[in-house]
Design an enzyme around this catalytic site. Sequence first.
Site, PDB file in Angstrom:
ATOM      1  N   GLU A   1       0.822  -1.204   0.000  1.00 41.45           N
ATOM      2  CA  GLU A   1       0.000   0.000   0.000  1.00 41.45           C
ATOM      3  C   GLU A   1       0.859   1.257   0.000  1.00 41.45           C
ATOM      4  O   GLU A   1       2.091   1.184   0.110  1.00 41.45           O
ATOM      5  CB  GLU A   1      -0.936   0.006   1.210  1.00 41.45           C
ATOM      6  CG  GLU A   1      -0.219  -0.043   2.543  1.00 41.45           C
ATOM      7  CD  GLU A   1      -1.162  -0.268   3.719  1.00 41.45           C
ATOM      8  OE1 GLU A   1      -2.343   0.079   3.628  1.00 41.45           O
ATOM      9  OE2 GLU A   1      -0.691  -0.785   4.747  1.00 41.45           O
TER      10      GLU A   1
ATOM     11  N   ARG B   1      -2.079  -7.498  13.489  1.00 37.94           N
ATOM     12  CA  ARG B   1      -1.905  -6.423  14.478  1.00 37.94           C
ATOM     13  C   ARG B   1      -0.851  -6.850  15.493  1.00 37.94           C
ATOM     14  O   ARG B   1      -0.962  -7.916  16.115  1.00 37.94           O
ATOM     15  CB  ARG B   1      -3.238  -6.138  15.163  1.00 37.94           C
ATOM     16  CG  ARG B   1      -3.277  -4.850  15.961  1.00 37.94           C
ATOM     17  CD  ARG B   1      -4.640  -4.646  16.617  1.00 37.94           C
ATOM     18  NE  ARG B   1      -5.692  -4.481  15.634  1.00 37.94           N
ATOM     19  CZ  ARG B   1      -6.813  -5.193  15.608  1.00 37.94           C
ATOM     20  NH1 ARG B   1      -7.015  -6.141  16.504  1.00 37.94           N
ATOM     21  NH2 ARG B   1      -7.716  -4.961  14.691  1.00 37.94           N
TER      22      ARG B   1
END
Length: 324
Positions: free
Chosen positions: A123, A207
Amino acid sequence: MKPYKFEPYLKTTIWGGYQIAPFKGIYTAQPNIGESWEISGVPGHESIAVERGLVDDVDVGMNLTELIDKYKGLLIGQKVYKRFGNQFPLLVKFIDSRQDLSVQVHPDDKLAMERHGCAGKTEMWYIIKSDVGSKIYAGLSKSITPEDYEQLAVTEPVNGHSPMQDVLATHEAHEGDLYFLPAGRLHAIGAGNFLAEIQQTSDITYRVYDFGRKDAHGNPRELHIEQARDAIDYQVWPEYRTSYDSTKPTSQLINCPYFVVHRVVVQVAQQVDFHCDSFIIVMCLWGEANINGIHIRQGETILVPACENILYIFGNATFLTATM
């Protein structure tokens, strides 16, 4: 084929803020909007086409996957369609971080396919505006091993500070900053940033650390420490912010195997041809203009079909464009 506008998917998050709706010029009572998914082919959240100014437009109400199935290479490009079929390859968002996002990492294509049967996630972030003192966390500031990482990740924070924060590269955030985040790079958006994100179509996130935050029920949010170990790129790079020439009316920001991104600044009129067999995503960051017969203003995003992919722009605006 005129460009398409889509209904944005507004996503409430625990860290979301209040800037997305006014930035887009829309009114909603929805609280804590952290993300606006502008164009998405993610299953279950496929973007829905809205009015384009055509009489009896049969495409209004169709989702992006249905449109690709209908028009195939005419819409997204022959090479893109051959590679991805009806799966749209990119997901583009506006993000508003009222609080720090979790420190996370995304797997690359190989690991994501092995574990989840889907693509990985590379990204990029373009900062539209940021509060004074806001931070971006991207990459490692010092060399660690996978064993070091596991030890740091499971060590309890002291006075709200985790040793994981000591090995993350921390950057002052400024308007116009650009960060390329290949799969494997640890990262987090700090509080006070408003940005555009362009990424592979993937929702796989590991995470690692969440600043001790609790969910809506008062429970610590789930971490994925073991899964992340094999996904992390442990190399330390000399620079994590990506430079570009901001003086040009059209500047290439990113050119990677997953997307090519430009910044386009138009003051009166401009014709832009990227010479590619691809759709063009256009995200308006400021101002307003007419592009190929469609009006677009700040906070809106359009999809220009591959068969009509020369941009004829009239107006005064700044855009990000994404192609394959």
